[in-house]
Design an enzyme around this catalytic site. Structure first.
Site, mmCIF file in Angstrom:
data_model
loop_
_atom_site.group_PDB
_atom_site.id
_atom_site.type_symbol
_atom_site.label_atom_id
_atom_site.label_comp_id
_atom_site.label_asym_id
_atom_site.label_seq_id
_atom_site.Cartn_x
_atom_site.Cartn_y
_atom_site.Cartn_z
ATOM 1 N N ASP A 186 41.924 39.953 50.889
ATOM 2 C CA ASP A 186 41.624 39.867 49.466
ATOM 3 C C ASP A 186 42.945 39.969 48.710
ATOM 4 O O ASP A 186 43.507 41.052 48.536
ATOM 5 C CB ASP A 186 40.672 41.022 49.088
ATOM 6 N N LYS A 225 42.588 36.150 39.507
ATOM 7 C CA LYS A 225 43.558 36.706 38.552
ATOM 8 C C LYS A 225 44.696 35.747 38.172
ATOM 9 O O LYS A 225 44.515 34.897 37.315
ATOM 10 C CB LYS A 225 44.106 38.011 39.105
ATOM 11 N N PHE A 243 39.099 47.921 46.696
ATOM 12 C CA PHE A 243 38.315 47.373 45.586
ATOM 13 C C PHE A 243 38.156 45.876 45.805
ATOM 14 O O PHE A 243 39.143 45.156 45.965
ATOM 15 C CB PHE A 243 38.977 47.636 44.218
HETATM 16 C C1 LIG Z 1 41.722 43.235 45.039
HETATM 17 C C2 LIG Z 1 40.653 42.822 44.075
HETATM 18 N N1 LIG Z 1 39.602 42.148 44.521
HETATM 19 C C3 LIG Z 1 38.628 41.736 43.691
HETATM 20 C C4 LIG Z 1 38.664 42.031 42.353
HETATM 21 C C5 LIG Z 1 37.561 41.584 41.448
HETATM 22 O O1 LIG Z 1 37.980 40.526 40.665
HETATM 23 P P1 LIG Z 1 37.150 40.096 39.372
HETATM 24 O O2 LIG Z 1 37.217 41.208 38.399
HETATM 25 O O3 LIG Z 1 37.837 38.836 38.909
HETATM 26 O O4 LIG Z 1 35.758 39.827 39.832
HETATM 27 C C6 LIG Z 1 39.754 42.744 41.845
HETATM 28 C C7 LIG Z 1 39.836 43.100 40.414
HETATM 29 O O5 LIG Z 1 40.538 43.972 39.993
HETATM 30 C C8 LIG Z 1 40.779 43.156 42.728
HETATM 31 O O6 LIG Z 1 41.840 43.866 42.301
#
Ligand SMILES: Cc1ncc(COP(=O)(O)O)c(C=O)c1O
Length: 385
Positions: A213, A242, A127
């Site tokens: 990520d 986050k 994700f």
């Molecule tokens: C690993 C990862 N990358 C990217 C995102 C996306 O982040 P945002 O919701 O702040 O755009 C998330 C959100 O859960 C995530 O867990």
């Protein structure tokens, strides 16, 4: 009737305030927050030092523009680079934006190497966000459904399978590999201990960027500041969001070496990204993590919670496995457990259910009594399932 679009299905509860590991709803009921707004409020709600930083900064300066120097942004960039052994940072407002920047950097890297139609390898069940590029990078058809045509070119490979990456070594269009060190949204999928090391080796051999990520795994969630530090490696690009803002919206894309020099004037930007307020808060977050030895607490409480679950659930047949790193925890069951979401809420505990797994992202400041309360409620619910 609600005037909100229906892309969320919220539970029937409205929180109006929080303090530390707890939230209070509009009826005055208190809940233990074992989800932290999906891995965001690691330092707890209404942290006094963060509230103070917000108040003080709001009285000084909220916003200028990135057309002028922003002192807190420069300081935060330096601190993050020192923590992560990186050379440069771009600030956005979310995880998706941090990943968009990473994808743009990968494309620039490709074009600098005469690759016209670059491909990025990402993992199945990953994700990376909800923007068009990041949902295309995401290895989950449910996230992509309805949004074709997707942004090309992403190839999704099996996670934690080094051969699946190796198999693409002769593909001259590949410019980067983008991975979560531990897959969060798909239920805390922890790869083999040396997986990331092997991926990095392949990347270095082929001049591919390694993009990690760490939007969910970063900022202490796994017991280290960044999850990849367990592997003693440094990626080329690292994305954060986050926990970095503990609730104020901030995303950061960090890069090292040649990857840090690819964004040049006019190639990327954000109106709000890296404004004085969010950077001041993020600096405060980093200070608190250090001062209060938060990484130590995350490691030890994580070990305690997982050992307790393993012990208390050992004779429950429908518990398949417990996966974890620090305070990123999942209990996978052999059957559907979606009803546990409401049952836990009824017992004043906030959790997440992902597939057949209970997913917990408790506050990094959780203490033993709070952990015991969470463990007892979950064990009771799981046993009764
Ligand atoms: C690993 C990862 N990358 C990217 C995102 C996306 O982040 P945002 O919701 O702040 O755009 C998330 C959100 O859960 C995530 O867990």
């Amino acid at each position: 009737m609600s005037y909100l679009m229906s892309n969320y299905t919220p539970l029937a509860v409205t929180f109006i305030k929080g303090s530390g590991c707890h939230l209070t709803d509009d009826k005055g009921e208190t809940y233990l927050d074992a989800l932290c707004g999906v891995g965001v409020t690691g330092l707890g709600h209404a942290h006094p030092e963060i509230s103070k930083a917000i108040q003080s900064q709001s009285q000084q300066l909220l916003h200028t523009s990135n057309w002028y120097h922003i002192q807190h942004q420069e300081t935060l960039a330096e601190e993050l680079c020192k923590l992560a052994n990186m050379d440069g940072v771009f600030f956005g407002n979310s995880g998706a934006e941090a990943n968009e920047a990473a994808i743009k950097i990968a494309r620039l890297h490709a074009h600098a190497n005469q690759i016209d139609k670059p491909v990025i390898l990402t993992a199945k069940q990953s994700f990376h966000g909800r923007t068009m590029a990041t949902l295309s990078a995401t290895g989950n058809p449910k996230v992509q459904a309805g949004f074709a045509p997707l942004v090309s070119e992403f190839i999704h490979v099996e996670f934690n399978d080094i051969n699946a990456i190796q198999a693409h070594q002769n593909n001259s269009k590949i410019t980067a590999v983008m991975l979560e060190p531990i897959q969060g949204e798909s239920g805390v999928i922890v790869p083999d201990a040396n997986y990331l090391n092997q991926v990095q080796e392949i990347c270095q051999k082929n001049n591919w960027l390694l993009i990690l990520d760490e939007v969910q795994t970063g900022i202490g969630r796994t017991g280290k500041m960044f999850a990849h530090q367990y592997n003693h490696i440094t990626p080329d690009v690292l994305t954060l969001a986050k926990g970095l803002g503990n609730g104020v919206p901030i995303g950061a894309c960090l890069a090292k070496g040649k990857a840090a020099k690819l964004l040049t004037p006019g190639t990327h930007g954000s109106t709000f990204g890296g404004n004085p307020l969010v950077c001041r808060v993020a600096l405060t977050v980093l200070d608190i993590i250090k001062q209060d030895n938060i990484l130590n607490n995350a490691t030890h409480m994580g070990e305690y919670i997982v050992a307790s679950f393993a012990d208390k659930l050992k004779s429950v047949d429908h518990v398949l496995e417990i996966r974890s790193k620090g305070l990123m925890i999942a209990i996978e069951l052999t059957k559907d457990c979606s009803q546990l979401l409401q049952q836990a809420l009824d017992k004043k505990l906030l959790i997440n259910i992902t597939g057949q797994s209970i997913r917990l992202l408790p506050p990094l400041i959780i203490n033993k009594d709070q952990a015991d309360e969470m463990i007892n409620i979950i064990c009771e619910l799981v046993s009764a399932l």
